[in-house]
Write a protein that holds these residues in place. Sequence first.
Motif, PDB file in Angstrom:
ATOM      1  N   ILE A   1     -40.560 -38.434  36.110  1.00 37.96           N
ATOM      2  CA  ILE A   1     -39.366 -39.139  35.045  1.00 37.96           C
ATOM      3  C   ILE A   1     -40.106 -39.427  33.853  1.00 37.96           C
ATOM      4  O   ILE A   1     -38.838 -39.518  32.657  1.00 37.96           O
ATOM      5  CB  ILE A   1     -38.904 -40.240  35.336  1.00 37.96           C
ATOM      6  CG1 ILE A   1     -37.773 -39.786  36.833  1.00 37.96           C
ATOM      7  CG2 ILE A   1     -37.285 -40.433  34.982  1.00 37.96           C
ATOM      8  CD1 ILE A   1     -37.219 -40.722  37.469  1.00 37.96           C
ATOM      9  N   CYS A   2     -41.205 -40.108  33.017  1.00 36.53           N
ATOM     10  CA  CYS A   2     -41.531 -40.659  32.489  1.00 36.53           C
ATOM     11  C   CYS A   2     -42.483 -39.748  31.370  1.00 36.53           C
ATOM     12  O   CYS A   2     -42.081 -39.196  30.227  1.00 36.53           O
ATOM     13  CB  CYS A   2     -42.607 -41.944  32.053  1.00 36.53           C
ATOM     14  SG  CYS A   2     -41.310 -43.398  32.658  1.00 36.53           S
TER      15      CYS A   2
ATOM     16  N   SER B   1     -31.194 -45.265  30.348  1.00 40.70           N
ATOM     17  CA  SER B   1     -32.057 -45.615  31.698  1.00 40.70           C
ATOM     18  C   SER B   1     -32.601 -46.955  31.850  1.00 40.70           C
ATOM     19  O   SER B   1     -33.037 -46.650  33.348  1.00 40.70           O
ATOM     20  CB  SER B   1     -34.005 -44.850  31.193  1.00 40.70           C
ATOM     21  OG  SER B   1     -33.442 -45.552  29.587  1.00 40.70           O
TER      22      SER B   1
ATOM     23  N   THR C   1     -22.902 -44.271  34.570  1.00 42.16           N
ATOM     24  CA  THR C   1     -23.734 -45.471  35.339  1.00 42.16           C
ATOM     25  C   THR C   1     -23.787 -45.224  36.811  1.00 42.16           C
ATOM     26  O   THR C   1     -24.573 -44.764  37.380  1.00 42.16           O
ATOM     27  CB  THR C   1     -23.720 -46.596  34.811  1.00 42.16           C
ATOM     28  OG1 THR C   1     -24.500 -46.880  33.268  1.00 42.16           O
ATOM     29  CG2 THR C   1     -24.558 -47.326  35.508  1.00 42.16           C
TER      30      THR C   1
ATOM     31  N   ALA D   1     -41.135 -44.663  26.471  1.00 38.70           N
ATOM     32  CA  ALA D   1     -40.101 -44.644  28.030  1.00 38.70           C
ATOM     33  C   ALA D   1     -40.240 -45.043  29.161  1.00 38.70           C
ATOM     34  O   ALA D   1     -38.691 -45.212  30.045  1.00 38.70           O
ATOM     35  CB  ALA D   1     -41.031 -42.508  28.807  1.00 38.70           C
TER      36      ALA D   1
ATOM     37  N   CYS E   1     -35.039 -55.652  30.706  1.00 38.57           N
ATOM     38  CA  CYS E   1     -35.432 -55.761  30.268  1.00 38.57           C
ATOM     39  C   CYS E   1     -35.999 -56.190  29.257  1.00 38.57           C
ATOM     40  O   CYS E   1     -36.977 -55.900  28.732  1.00 38.57           O
ATOM     41  CB  CYS E   1     -34.514 -54.229  29.579  1.00 38.57           C
ATOM     42  SG  CYS E   1     -35.448 -53.317  28.369  1.00 38.57           S
TER      43      CYS E   1
ATOM     44  N   SER F   1     -30.451 -47.111  35.422  1.00 41.17           N
ATOM     45  CA  SER F   1     -30.735 -46.043  36.648  1.00 41.17           C
ATOM     46  C   SER F   1     -31.129 -46.876  37.717  1.00 41.17           C
ATOM     47  O   SER F   1     -30.503 -45.975  38.669  1.00 41.17           O
ATOM     48  CB  SER F   1     -31.434 -44.319  35.621  1.00 41.17           C
ATOM     49  OG  SER F   1     -32.270 -45.066  35.603  1.00 41.17           O
TER      50      SER F   1
ATOM     51  N   VAL G   1     -29.013 -43.087  26.342  1.00 41.92           N
ATOM     52  CA  VAL G   1     -30.075 -42.298  26.853  1.00 41.92           C
ATOM     53  C   VAL G   1     -31.279 -43.255  27.250  1.00 41.92           C
ATOM     54  O   VAL G   1     -31.350 -43.698  28.241  1.00 41.92           O
ATOM     55  CB  VAL G   1     -30.948 -40.964  26.543  1.00 41.92           C
ATOM     56  CG1 VAL G   1     -32.023 -41.522  27.689  1.00 41.92           C
ATOM     57  CG2 VAL G   1     -30.188 -40.418  25.989  1.00 41.92           C
ATOM     58  N   GLN G   2     -32.198 -44.486  26.177  1.00 50.58           N
ATOM     59  CA  GLN G   2     -32.130 -45.613  25.979  1.00 50.58           C
ATOM     60  C   GLN G   2     -31.213 -46.628  27.121  1.00 50.58           C
ATOM     61  O   GLN G   2     -31.940 -47.099  28.623  1.00 50.58           O
ATOM     62  CB  GLN G   2     -32.777 -46.293  25.220  1.00 50.58           C
ATOM     63  CG  GLN G   2     -34.121 -45.428  24.796  1.00 50.58           C
ATOM     64  CD  GLN G   2     -34.241 -46.078  23.347  1.00 50.58           C
ATOM     65  OE1 GLN G   2     -34.261 -47.171  23.443  1.00 50.58           O
ATOM     66  NE2 GLN G   2     -35.370 -45.248  23.032  1.00 50.58           N
TER      67      GLN G   2
ATOM     68  N   LEU H   1     -37.214 -47.502  31.749  1.00 53.86           N
ATOM     69  CA  LEU H   1     -36.838 -46.701  32.539  1.00 53.86           C
ATOM     70  C   LEU H   1     -37.414 -47.346  33.611  1.00 53.86           C
ATOM     71  O   LEU H   1     -36.807 -47.910  34.875  1.00 53.86           O
ATOM     72  CB  LEU H   1     -37.934 -45.661  33.452  1.00 53.86           C
ATOM     73  CG  LEU H   1     -37.370 -45.135  34.537  1.00 53.86           C
ATOM     74  CD1 LEU H   1     -35.654 -44.415  34.461  1.00 53.86           C
ATOM     75  CD2 LEU H   1     -38.450 -44.154  34.789  1.00 53.86           C
TER      76      LEU H   1
ATOM     77  N   TYR I   1     -39.365 -37.737  30.238  1.00 54.15           N
ATOM     78  CA  TYR I   1     -38.496 -38.008  29.101  1.00 54.15           C
ATOM     79  C   TYR I   1     -39.260 -39.064  27.306  1.00 54.15           C
ATOM     80  O   TYR I   1     -38.344 -38.092  26.522  1.00 54.15           O
ATOM     81  CB  TYR I   1     -38.409 -40.003  30.097  1.00 54.15           C
ATOM     82  CG  TYR I   1     -37.579 -41.239  28.612  1.00 54.15           C
ATOM     83  CD1 TYR I   1     -36.961 -40.634  28.070  1.00 54.15           C
ATOM     84  CD2 TYR I   1     -37.110 -42.353  29.681  1.00 54.15           C
ATOM     85  CE1 TYR I   1     -35.903 -42.057  27.126  1.00 54.15           C
ATOM     86  CE2 TYR I   1     -36.392 -43.398  28.879  1.00 54.15           C
ATOM     87  CZ  TYR I   1     -35.863 -43.223  28.199  1.00 54.15           C
ATOM     88  OH  TYR I   1     -34.497 -44.077  27.628  1.00 54.15           O
TER      89      TYR I   1
END
Length: 567
Positions: A185-186, A262, A16, A228, A347, A265, A258-259, A232, A189
């Motif tokens: 990115i999506c 993201s 990160t 995705a 999130c 990020s 990865v989630q 993100l 992703y």
Amino acid sequence: MTVAGWSLILLFVAITVALAKPMGLWLFALYEGRTTPLHRLFGPVERGFFRLAGIDPNEEQGWRRYALHMLLFNLVLLLFTYAILRLQGVLPGNPQGFGAVSADGAFNTAVSFTTNTNWQWYAGETTLSHLSQMLGLTIQNFLSAATGIAIAFALFRGFARREMKTIGNFWADITRVTLYLLLPICIVYAIFLIASGVPQTFAGSVDATTLEGVRQTIALGPVASQEAIKMLGTNGGGFFNANSAHPFENPTAITNFVQMLSIFSIGVGLTWCFGKAVGDTRQGWAILAAMGVLFVAGVTVTYWQEAAGNPLLHQLGVAGGNMEGKEVRFGIAASALFSVITTAASCGAVNAMHDSFTALGGMVPLFNMQLGEVVVGGVGAGIYGFLLIAILAVFVAGLMVGRTPEYVGKKIEAREVKLAVLAIAILPLVILGFTAIASILPEGLAGPLNKGPHGFSEILYAFTSGAGNNGSAFAGLTAGTPFYNGMLGVAMWLGRFFVIVPALAIAGSLAAKRHVPATSGSFPTTGGLWVGLLVGVILILGGLTFLPSLALGPIADHLAVTGGQLF
């Protein structure tokens, strides 16, 4: 706690931090309106949008005009989503044949996704059609995230500009963020998620025969494309009711990692972008350091409590950590880490049920949201919320050294402090006020599954999540009622826009000021002392919400389970 668990946490933190500068460089290019390699591909689309809408992207706006356009844009999006949900039964893209969403449910959902909260009172696979998911919700996921980043850019310009009356162009900011950051990115992703086993289909379901010979209908849909941007853009709304605990949203340990990356990020990238915008990247690193201290502390407490397990079960001879409500394929460490990330970043996605956490383990996600979700925070929302707190922190520092406070070259005066207090105060007022109302009315008391302290925590968590624009829940609360749909809808709207508008007013005020060079009497805002002051002010402000409800909720629940022992 295990070596493997701590290794996962440390690896996440290291990656990160490593993402902060490269993501920040890309964000800074968009902040400045510079040409990027993707302009060759998406440039014609951008120019077409502006030509069709009659917008001159080079026309600068003052803070009032910027705020007005932002509010009208989001109001139109809310009405559009509400109409999609209410007309769902007669619109195409509905292979399951779902009827219209109720008026109160559609209002709640439209407000939820417009404000980047993504609170879900419903089970997506049994309530919303594919068209509603794609046209109503996924579009909101992109544009609510882009709105947050646009507000952050506007506030950056307020600190960076000198004696100017403008803070940018809202339409240019939101278009460029969507086209050159979120969308590319999506796309990549979503392809990764599809390759990992996440469905992306217009089929409504598929029939399968289990090993026991039972016929089962499994819900499907265009999941990867929503998943995705859900992660993100720190949106968090799941295609399925189980959210990221569902194997079709989060099938493997790799997708889980990865989630998590993201989610953070863009938020960490914005800290570096801010430092670059004001001409001193150390300012961005100092902000990230303060965020990191709070994040690591939260992960440590949550992992410790979940690994320790439930004392009542230990008395029955059941040893081990607390695996209730957790996916076996993720385990305790990944579940604890995910819960802190998702509530630190506004999130709201979950890979475990927070309602099943231990009392103190579930307290940390609650506390993260009551801090204002500035521990990295949502895309844009985290950094502009953090900068409001930085204004108060430097004001406190100014009182201690006996001079007018300054921050990154701008004098912080009464107007900025009053606006910052106004924006920060809305969170405790809404959380405590709405929780109090729900705790005494029959309509509110009908919601909690549990009684006593834990039932109170379910109500408290819901309004904390709504006002903080997080969207996660102590899922024991039955929130799909007219009372909760209405109250939470209002809480989400207040928590979003009653912070954004004062932040834009501060941006306009700061942009008009001249730059003040630092002197030997200036309070340093890049070292360890400044980081410690930031952490202290954040904890004090979070305590305004947390302490009045602490004894009634998590602590009382913990004492009831442990027989009166705090540790």
